[in-house]
Scaffold this motif. Structure first.
Motif, PDB file in Angstrom:
ATOM      1  N   MET A 174      -0.755   1.544   1.313  1.00 33.86           N
ATOM      2  CA  MET A 174       0.659   1.195   1.258  1.00 33.86           C
ATOM      3  C   MET A 174       1.482   2.073   0.330  1.00 33.86           C
ATOM      4  O   MET A 174       2.696   2.108   0.432  1.00 33.86           O
ATOM      5  N   TRP A 175       0.840   2.771  -0.615  1.00 31.43           N
ATOM      6  CA  TRP A 175       1.621   3.497  -1.612  1.00 31.43           C
ATOM      7  C   TRP A 175       2.533   4.579  -1.058  1.00 31.43           C
ATOM      8  O   TRP A 175       3.635   4.781  -1.577  1.00 31.43           O
ATOM      9  N   PRO A 176       2.125   5.308  -0.005  1.00 35.86           N
ATOM     10  CA  PRO A 176       3.074   6.305   0.527  1.00 35.86           C
ATOM     11  C   PRO A 176       4.400   5.677   0.947  1.00 35.86           C
ATOM     12  O   PRO A 176       5.460   6.278   0.758  1.00 35.86           O
ATOM     13  N   PHE A 177       4.345   4.453   1.480  1.00 32.52           N
ATOM     14  CA  PHE A 177       5.586   3.805   1.913  1.00 32.52           C
ATOM     15  C   PHE A 177       6.446   3.437   0.714  1.00 32.52           C
ATOM     16  O   PHE A 177       7.669   3.489   0.764  1.00 32.52           O
ATOM     17  N   PHE A 178       5.776   3.099  -0.371  1.00 32.16           N
ATOM     18  CA  PHE A 178       6.495   2.799  -1.608  1.00 32.16           C
ATOM     19  C   PHE A 178       7.243   4.052  -2.075  1.00 32.16           C
ATOM     20  O   PHE A 178       8.431   4.005  -2.393  1.00 32.16           O
ATOM     21  N   ALA A 179       6.548   5.181  -2.051  1.00 32.85           N
ATOM     22  CA  ALA A 179       7.168   6.430  -2.494  1.00 32.85           C
ATOM     23  C   ALA A 179       8.375   6.761  -1.625  1.00 32.85           C
ATOM     24  O   ALA A 179       9.443   7.126  -2.127  1.00 32.85           O
ATOM     25  N   LEU A 180       8.228   6.610  -0.301  1.00 32.53           N
ATOM     26  CA  LEU A 180       9.337   6.894   0.604  1.00 32.53           C
ATOM     27  C   LEU A 180      10.550   6.020   0.284  1.00 32.53           C
ATOM     28  O   LEU A 180      11.677   6.495   0.224  1.00 32.53           O
ATOM     29  N   GLY A 181      10.292   4.735   0.084  1.00 36.40           N
ATOM     30  CA  GLY A 181      11.390   3.814  -0.200  1.00 36.40           C
ATOM     31  C   GLY A 181      12.114   4.191  -1.474  1.00 36.40           C
ATOM     32  O   GLY A 181      13.342   4.194  -1.536  1.00 36.40           O
ATOM     33  N   PHE A 182      11.345   4.556  -2.493  1.00 34.69           N
ATOM     34  CA  PHE A 182      11.935   4.889  -3.788  1.00 34.69           C
ATOM     35  C   PHE A 182      12.832   6.122  -3.688  1.00 34.69           C
ATOM     36  O   PHE A 182      13.947   6.153  -4.200  1.00 34.69           O
ATOM     37  N   VAL A 183      12.348   7.129  -2.977  1.00 37.45           N
ATOM     38  CA  VAL A 183      13.107   8.366  -2.869  1.00 37.45           C
ATOM     39  C   VAL A 183      14.362   8.158  -2.019  1.00 37.45           C
ATOM     40  O   VAL A 183      15.460   8.588  -2.381  1.00 37.45           O
ATOM     41  N   LEU A 184      14.212   7.461  -0.890  1.00 40.86           N
ATOM     42  CA  LEU A 184      15.359   7.273  -0.001  1.00 40.86           C
ATOM     43  C   LEU A 184      16.440   6.407  -0.637  1.00 40.86           C
ATOM     44  O   LEU A 184      17.622   6.567  -0.355  1.00 40.86           O
TER      45      LEU A 184
END
Lengths: 268, 304
Positions: free
Chosen positions: A208-218
């Motif tokens: 799940m962590w890649p999705f967390f990173a995407l959300g944070f950046v976007l």
């Protein structure tokens, strides 16, 4: 600010509803954004209460009753801090200190919840007796006694605050120095993180962590609204599920399938 | 059999409405058992007529039960189907009914928590809260309406699904659908949570000044040489729009530096710290109170 008799009754009624919902978790009258707004509506201070409700909702996003665990009590926090805000008569200016008051109230509410849930054990034993008699009516009755007990859990503290009245509440709020209220509002900006941390701890896995990173950046792109972010999130989830399935089925037969996307996903 | 007892749609609607109060008598001994029996009463009333049958039915439904309050609906549906068959003479004993209930409640609770508490509620709640904080009445209304539409629709649909599928539902649900829903919800949840942390956790070090530089001529608005009156205001605004600084001295705060690096970095680190503390079994309430104290102390020291 002093309230008239009808307003007092309505406030107690809203508190009762919030208390019921605190255990039922169905209509969500106890969620701060709803409960505070209702208190604001019946007392004629809609806007400050609504802002308070929104702020508390942000803090309470991750609070949930899971299994037998009891979350900090959003119902008492929302209702009591909204009443204090109304009685204090400071309008919007009082929102920050009301938020700070709400947190200890959420803890107090937690204790009351545990007491009520323990008392409910006695009630189900009475239900056992009703069951022996095959009496549906008695079982219905005791179910409602239990629900009302949860309503009273919030209605009584609310009535107590109303009884103490505007004077002492206002005096208490005015006695707070600026450095304290400013500091508390800075703290209020940070406590939101605790709720999020609770939720992430439950959901996080390597996958799940890649999705967390995407959300944070976007999220740093301020042009994208929350609804937009939601749409991106849903799409990502659907794409991921579809891709991981096609990868799985094609890999089912042999070893390497030459499907690079599927292979990448399988590696996660 | 001519005298088959069937549960009408009306009965099922009554059960559905009552299941709203499932958690009303939540207790530490058998948890949702009282509300469970309460929910089933309209059906039991129709299916069983003698006092003995009714007493037995109530007793078997006052056994331990606990799941996510909305995910109880499919279990209720299945139980209705089983009770209906039993009342019509099928050999379904108490153990079978209790077995289905216990067998379903665990996995279903595992779906309900991530989907409702960690995905739908934070998203709808954050959207509503951000509207409410700007004083927009649509926030609370949106939350209440959207939440209840999702909830009521979900509960009715899954109860009907359970009722129609009968005991087969347990097999259906153990397949891939449940895992997909859980995983999808987790992806959406993690994505949105990260976004919320960036936008709504405020850790601001603005009072800390890193450097103050005197800017070169022409990089700031020259207030002393502006034309007087409206003309001057217009010129100043135009210059500001063109990117000129308001002051002769440019101050860079710690916050500016952090924002250039990664916006929201401090908020992210704070969240990780909270996660770590929670894993160390520090009570969330202690952390919350600690952050308030920290905020006050830092403000007094002039850091935040």
């Amino acid at each position: 600010m002093n309230l008239n008799a009808i307003q007092v009754i309505l406030v107690v009624l809203v508190s009762f509803l919030a208390g019921m919902e605190g255990i039922l978790d169905e209509f969500h009258f106890h969620q701060p954004v709803v409960a505070c707004t209702l208190i604001g509506l019946v007392t004629g201070q809609l806007v400050p209460c609504m802002i308070l409700g929104g702020s508390l909702q942000m803090i309470a996003l991750g609070w949930a009753n899971i299994g037998a665990a009891v979350a900090p009590d959003a119902a008492l926090a929302a209702v009591a801090s909204a009443i204090i805000l109304v009685l204090g008569g400071q309008g919007r200016a009082g929102v920050d200190s009301a938020i700070a008051i709400a947190i200890p109230l959420a803890v107090a509410g937690l204790l009351l919840t545990i007491i009520a849930r323990t008392l409910a054990t006695g009630i189900v034993h009475i239900m056992d007796k009703a069951a022996e008699e095959g009496s549906f009516r008695k079982l219905d009755f005791w179910q409602w006694v239990a629900i009302c007990m949860q309503g009273v859990r919030i209605a009584i503290p609310a009535a107590l605050i109303l009884a103490v009245g505007a004077g002492p509440v206002k005096a208490m709020l005015n006695a707070m120095p600026d450095w304290l209220t400013d500091g508390l509002s800075i703290g209020g900006g940070m406590v939101v993180a605790v709720g999020y941390a609770m939720v992430i701890n439950m959901m996080a896995s390597r996958e799940m962590w890649p999705f967390f990173a995407l959300g944070f950046v976007l999220a740093a792109v301020s042009e994208i609204t929350l609804i937009g972010l939601g749409a991106i999130g849903v799409s990502l989830a659907l794409i991921y599920l579809t891709l991981s399935k096609t990868g799985g089925s094609s890999n089912g037969g042999g070893s390497n399938t030459g499907d690079p996307v599927g292979d990448i996903i399988d590696k996660y | 059999m001519a005298d088959q007892v069937k549960l009408s749609k009306n009965d099922r609607i009554h059960v559905w409405w009552r299941s709203t109060f499932l958690q009303g008598s939540w207790n530490y001994e058998r948890m949702q058992n009282g509300g469970w029996a309460y929910s089933l009463i309209p059906a039991l009333k129709k299916l069983y007529t003698t006092k003995e049958d009714r007493a037995a039915a109530l007793k078997r439904h006052l056994e331990f039960f606990n799941t996510h309050p909305y995910l109880a609906s499919p279990v209720i549906g299945v139980t209705l189907a089983l009770e209906e068959e039993r009342a019509n003479g099928a050999p379904i004993d108490d153990v079978a009914i209790q077995g289905v209930k216990v067998g379903m409640m665990g996995p279903l609770a595992g779906v309900g928590d991530p989907v409702f508490w960690y995905t739908v509620k934070p998203i709808v709640g954050a959207l509503a809260a951000s509207l409410a904080m700007t004083g927009n009445i649509l926030g609370p209304i949106l939350y209440f309406v959207v939440w209840n539409l999702i909830r009521m629709g979900f509960m009715w649909y899954t109860q009907e699904f359970g009722y129609k599928a009968g005991s087969k539902i347990t097999e259906d649900l153990s397949g891939g659908i449940l895992q997909d829903i859980t995983k999808g919800a987790s992806i959406l949840g993690m994505f949105i949570l990260a976004a919320l942390i960036e936008r709504w956790v405020n850790v601001d070090f603005s009072p800390v000044k890193v450097s103050t530089i005197k800017q070169s001529e022409g990089a700031y608005i020259d207030w002393a040489n502006l034309p007087s009156g409206g003309e001057g205001i217009k010129k100043a605004l135009t210059e500001q729009q063109a990117g000129l600084s308001l002051d002769k001295y440019k101050t860079t705060t710690l916050q500016d530096n952090l924002n250039q690096l990664i916006p929201g970095l401090a908020a992210l680190l704070l969240t990780f710290l909270c996660m770590w503390l929670l894993k160390k079994k520090v009570s969330p309430i202690v952390i919350i109170l600690g952050l308030f104290v920290f905020g006050v102390v830092m403000h007094v020291l002039g850091v935040m």
